[in-house]
Design a protein around this motif. Structure first.
Motif, short mmCIF file in Angstrom:
data_model
loop_
_atom_site.label_atom_id
_atom_site.label_comp_id
_atom_site.label_asym_id
_atom_site.label_seq_id
_atom_site.Cartn_x
_atom_site.Cartn_y
_atom_site.Cartn_z
N ASN A 86 0.85 -1.06 0.11
CA ASN A 86 -0.07 0.11 -0.15
C ASN A 86 1.39 1.58 -0.19
OD1 ASN A 86 -2.67 0.97 0.87
ND2 ASN A 86 -3.16 -1.66 1.43
N TYR A 90 1.09 3.71 -2.38
CA TYR A 90 0.55 5.37 -2.70
C TYR A 90 2.07 6.68 -2.99
CZ TYR A 90 -1.27 9.55 0.68
OH TYR A 90 -1.01 10.85 0.54
N ASN A 159 -6.95 -1.96 5.94
CA ASN A 159 -5.97 -0.61 6.58
C ASN A 159 -5.81 0.59 5.79
OD1 ASN A 159 -4.92 0.03 3.47
ND2 ASN A 159 -5.17 -2.07 3.11
N SER A 160 -5.69 1.56 6.67
CA SER A 160 -5.85 2.54 6.09
C SER A 160 -4.71 3.74 6.18
CB SER A 160 -6.03 3.59 7.82
OG SER A 160 -6.13 4.79 7.61
N VAL A 161 -4.17 4.25 5.55
CA VAL A 161 -2.96 5.58 4.59
C VAL A 161 -2.77 6.46 5.57
CG1 VAL A 161 -1.46 5.91 3.04
CG2 VAL A 161 -2.93 4.34 2.86
N LEU A 162 -2.60 7.16 6.54
CA LEU A 162 -2.00 8.07 7.80
C LEU A 162 -1.20 9.49 6.69
CD1 LEU A 162 -4.37 8.99 9.77
CD2 LEU A 162 -2.11 8.62 11.39
N SER A 163 -1.68 10.94 6.14
CA SER A 163 -1.18 11.22 6.18
C SER A 163 -1.84 13.16 7.30
CB SER A 163 -0.92 12.24 5.04
OG SER A 163 -1.30 11.21 3.95
N THR A 164 -0.09 13.44 8.44
CA THR A 164 -0.77 14.28 9.07
C THR A 164 0.26 15.34 9.12
OG1 THR A 164 1.07 13.09 10.96
CG2 THR A 164 -1.74 12.16 10.17
#
Lengths: 364, 364
Positions: A86, A90, A159-164
């Motif tokens: 993933n 990404y 699942n999780s794709v995190l952007s912070t």
């Protein structure tokens, strides 16, 4: 560059659990995962930091959550694989190598198991030189490297794709998701360049872990005290010897929190030691003396075998040696203390290096 | 295909708030966002479902969280934009059009504002024909369409691309992340094909909203009762007229939950009505009679103006008419009732269609 086989895994698992200071996951599960992966896919290539090209994409792999939960919720192995896929898709770039984010029974092993499976090398470096409970608690954070994009993946297939915007938000949102996903998840986090790694990583951590494990394993053969051998190797100090008389442990806000109490034996008779932990041991003190405090390392070792005991492995009646090890100098800076010092965890004491505490015998 | 200008926005905002049954976000903020977008980027193209190619990628856009929170945490507008960009890059496909996921003061407007900004058309369809509090509560879920990949984005700049094994897990993980991100976020969710939309969407929802808003607006000109005009248009029933005597509202687990109490006036004098809500009104009953229950629509209208009142807009002393409207037939199937019926929300009553309740005057 060198190869990691089964004996190296055995030694690394022990050393990593010791530097994991009670956290970083169960060494037994971690070891099994890595041994199984080597069995299936062959030995693992370990790279020195200087062997990594400056523009290569390096992605640490780790378990996030309460290790107490993971004991009953064993990873399927597939979640880490899908997390890496993933993240590659990404970022639109191939991952060159993986690495541990911290030292710990499980979190030192996951990158090795994953590397074997993916045919990737592992870099001999981490971001803590020990274990810590929150994901901004890495040298990469001190140096302004973003924790995201990060992928969280559970054993069910979510699942999780995190952007912070910053790493404190990463910790908050990822922690909430982790709890909802069952209390522990696999993560691909802090994607960075070889250059970042050279500037900011803590080098040769796997090598130190292996030397520590080897020292403890070989002590028997030379009739030496395994605890003393380990301390020699880690440049650490014996703080206390005692018997576990109480262990108070709860899983709260996604962490394993609690206090272990030890009654002194031998020269410590009459003293009572409390070790406070949040996944990792963070503070060791008797009624009279402060013995060691985060970010310095506090490890609990079996008095007989010298083997490290994780917070979830502490049992009533066990005879232990509690040891202190100076942390990496990066943690002793102002931002380091602010990020992982005693005040951050709610302990109302100032940070004093363990070597000073040992010398002075600072009283409370 | 037709164009949506400022007058249409005004009318749609009113009708959407009515079908939003107390939830779906504040109509004032929603309207301002859409009007501002038209001012800046020009009129919006509205497509009929049949005008969408079968293989086109359609992505609903919506606010998720407690509307009470959104009142104090106004979206920046950028988060929805970045959510769409993120999803396009994740899926590797251009988004053909957006659409509302539900009817509601805000959630009918967000797709219009976004469409103006992105130069995309909006499809005249939604997945509820009303508003509901949880994200699996859409006709797309009944028809097996996945809610993910979905993107959550907050006004600070944090975002998360979530992929789950089913839509109940989407709800759980996204809700936990939403709460941590401050209680309300913007989402791009249920990416689907034109074919999915034709099979599963509730058609001409924006048209119905516009007609409702227009009926209420024009009632004055023909000296008619705006409530009666609205009911004619929505094929609904007057259930109760009363004055608000109590409003009990709290934000819990990311929802605005509570009970509004009305004391009867006119022919309802002597009766007390309770309307229970979780973001949306879900159950209306007096001490004697069950009046209307989810999935049928319960709207609270101002007795004077006929304008719909959201749960966060209910004020002590306000004179209101509570109306009931039959839901879309898809909600009256077995899986529909299981997904959004009274039992799911913890109310121990069976679902009885509002037209039967009105006829029989079912007693409790």
């Amino acid at each position: 560059m060198r190869k990691i086989g089964k004996q190296e895994i055995e030694d690394i698992a022990v050393g990593a659990a010791l530097l994991g200071t009670g956290g970083g996951g169960d060494p037994y599960i971690g070891k099994l995962m890595a041994l199984q992966a080597i069995e299936e896919y062959g030995e693992i290539t370990l790279l020195n930091v200087d062997e990594v090209p400056d523009d290569a994409l390096i992605v640490p792999s780790a378990m996030m959550g309460a290790p107490t939960v993971l004991l009953e919720k064993v990873p399927s192995g597939e979640e880490m694989f899908s997390a890496f896929q993933n993240l590659e898709s990404y970022l639109g770039k191939k991952i060159y190598a993986t690495m541990p984010i911290e030292a710990g029974g499980l979190n030192s092993m996951i990158p090795l198991a994953l590397a074997a499976k993916l045919g990737l090398p592992v870099v001999d470096v981490d971001g803590m030189g020990r274990a810590f409970p929150e994901l901004q608690m890495v040298t990469f954070y001190l140096d302004g490297i973003s924790a995201t994009p990060m992928v969280l993946a559970d054993e069910k297939g979510n699942n999780s794709v995190l952007s912070t915007i910053n790493n404190l938000w990463t910790e908050r949102i990822a922690r909430a998701a982790t709890i909802e996903m069952g209390g522990s998840v696999m993560t691909a986090i802090y994607p960075m360049t070889g250059k970042n790694l050279k500037d900011s990583g803590i080098r040769n951590i796997l090598q130190l872990e292996e030397e520590l494990g080897k020292a403890i394993r070989l002590a028997k053969e030379i009739n030496a005290d395994p605890v003393k051998e380990a301390l020699k190797c880690a440049k650490g100090f014996e703080l206390f010897r005692g018997k576990v008389t109480d262990i108070n442990r709860k899983t709260e806000s996604g962490f394993a929190k609690g206090i272990a109490t030890f009654e002194g034996i031998n020269e410590y008779k009459g003293e009572t030691l409390e070790v406070r932990f949040q996944n990792e041991h963070l503070l060791a003190q008797t009624n009279q003396r402060l013995l060691c405090v985060t970010p310095d390392l506090i490890a609990v070792l079996d008095a007989e075998t010298g083997l490290p005991i994780t917070t979830e492995g502490i049992r009533y009646g066990a005879r232990c040696v509690v040891v202190g090890i100076p942390c990496h100098p990066k943690w002793r800076t102002e931002k380091g203390i602010e990020t992982v010092g005693p005040k951050y965890f709610g302990y109302d004491v100032d940070y004093i290096p363990v070597e000073e505490l040992v010398k002075k015998g600072v009283t409370l």
